[in-house]
Write an enzyme that holds these catalytic residues in place. Structure first.
Site, PDB file in Angstrom:
ATOM      1  N   GLU A  91       5.188   8.939  -8.908  1.00 60.91           N
ATOM      2  CA  GLU A  91       6.508   9.282  -9.436  1.00 60.91           C
ATOM      3  C   GLU A  91       6.861   8.479 -10.686  1.00 60.91           C
ATOM      4  OE1 GLU A  91       8.408  11.632  -8.589  1.00 60.91           O
ATOM      5  OE2 GLU A  91       7.683  12.262  -6.610  1.00 60.91           O
ATOM      6  N   GLU A 122      -9.329   2.418   7.723  1.00 62.23           N
ATOM      7  CA  GLU A 122      -8.405   1.283   7.762  1.00 62.23           C
ATOM      8  C   GLU A 122      -9.048   0.011   8.320  1.00 62.23           C
ATOM      9  OE1 GLU A 122      -5.881   1.265  11.825  1.00 62.23           O
ATOM     10  OE2 GLU A 122      -5.213   2.727  10.355  1.00 62.23           O
TER      11      GLU A 122
END
Length: 308
Positions: A91, A122
């Site tokens: 963004e 992970e």
């Protein structure tokens, strides 16, 4: 089985994995009852984040310093935490007209993990190092490690590696962990407590992380000259909606009419800040560019300089 047993035992000490006593009856409620429970828990999050403003401000200062010296803001995480970092990073270019390389989001498992979980990513410590080496992490950068549990191996490995390279490290977590804190220059730990659904950290934990990420990036951009008053003065007019927003911002910043704003934007190659300065001061394009450069991109300072 012993490894699994150890992991199950470790979950007991992670606050986000606790069972919320206030939602034990949630499976008995109608839709409105369920929503009220969720809303009640959500209301707690902003208050908890508000108690961490001093730590968040320290993080902002590190990022502003990095930007000023040519460094980058790099988010890294796994699962929901990593996706939130990617969301915040993508963004920034349209909102603040920064390059795609100035704010980077790294997600364990790569781009495909945005849509589908990549099993084992992970837990892969070496993968984190490889991912940071792929973006050439340097001592000029700030790394933000995001992990709701504060224990994700991928994130801990990334933070430790970043420290070794001399980069500044900010940690965002929702469960206290001394090892996590030791790997940071700034430890932002928002202990939001047990989730509405046990272990569903996309809820309160995710909300807390999103609030903190919003603060880190937005405040850093504002302090780097990316706003005028409360206007997104560096918005990138890359599509029809953003162009319309740019026109409106020039009008709001200068109190000019639509035609004046459009003409200024055309002369300024759709650079909202530059167009606004031209309207506010009467400078031509080259003069306005020079004034902004002198004032390190801060429009208010450039205007005040011309008014003197």
């Amino acid at each position: 089985m012993s490894r699994q047993a150890d992991l199950v035992d470790a979950l007991k000490s992670i606050s986000t994995e606790g069972q919320n006593p206030d939602t034990l009856d949630i499976d008995l409620l109608d839709s409105m009852g369920v929503l009220k429970k969720i809303n009640t828990e959500d209301k707690k999050v902003a208050v908890i984040v508000g108690q961490l403003l001093a730590e968040i401000a320290q993080g902002v200062d590190l990022i502003v310093e990095a930007f000023a010296s040519g460094g980058r803001l790099i988010y890294i995480g796994a699962g929901t935490s990593g996706r939130l970092g990617v969301l915040d990073s993508v963004e920034c270019p349209p909102t603040f007209s920064v390059s795609c390389g100035q704010v980077i989001g790294i997600l364990a498992g790569g781009a495909g993990a945005m849509y589908k979980a990549v099993e084992g990513a992970e837990d892969n410590k070496q993968l984190a190092i490889d991912d940071l080496q792929a973006v050439n992490l340097s001592s000029k950068d700030v790394l933000v490690g995001i992990a709701a549990s504060g224990r994700t191996p991928y994130v801990l490995s990334a933070m430790a590696y970043a420290k070794e390279q001399g980069a500044k490290v900010i940690g965002i977590s929702c469960s206290a962990n001394p090892i996590y804190a030791q790997n940071t220059d700034v430890d932002i730990c928002a202990v939001v407590g047990a989730e509405v659904l046990t272990g569903s950290t996309r809820m309160k934990s995710g909300t807390a992380q999103k609030l903190i990420l919003n603060m880190l990036s937005t405040a850093s951009m504002i302090r780097s000259g990316k706003s005028y008053k409360n206007l997104m003065i560096d918005v990138n007019a890359s599509n029809e909606k953003l162009y319309a927003r740019a026109v409106r911002i020039v009008m709001q910043a200068t109190e000019c009419d639509f035609n004046t704003a459009e003409q200024a934007l055309a002369q300024a190659n759709n650079q909202t800040k530059l167009a606004s300065l031209m309207v506010l001061t009467g400078l031509d394009v080259k003069q306005a560019e020079s004034a902004l450069l002198t004032n390190k991109g801060f429009l208010r300072k450039a205007v005040e300089q011309e008014d003197c």
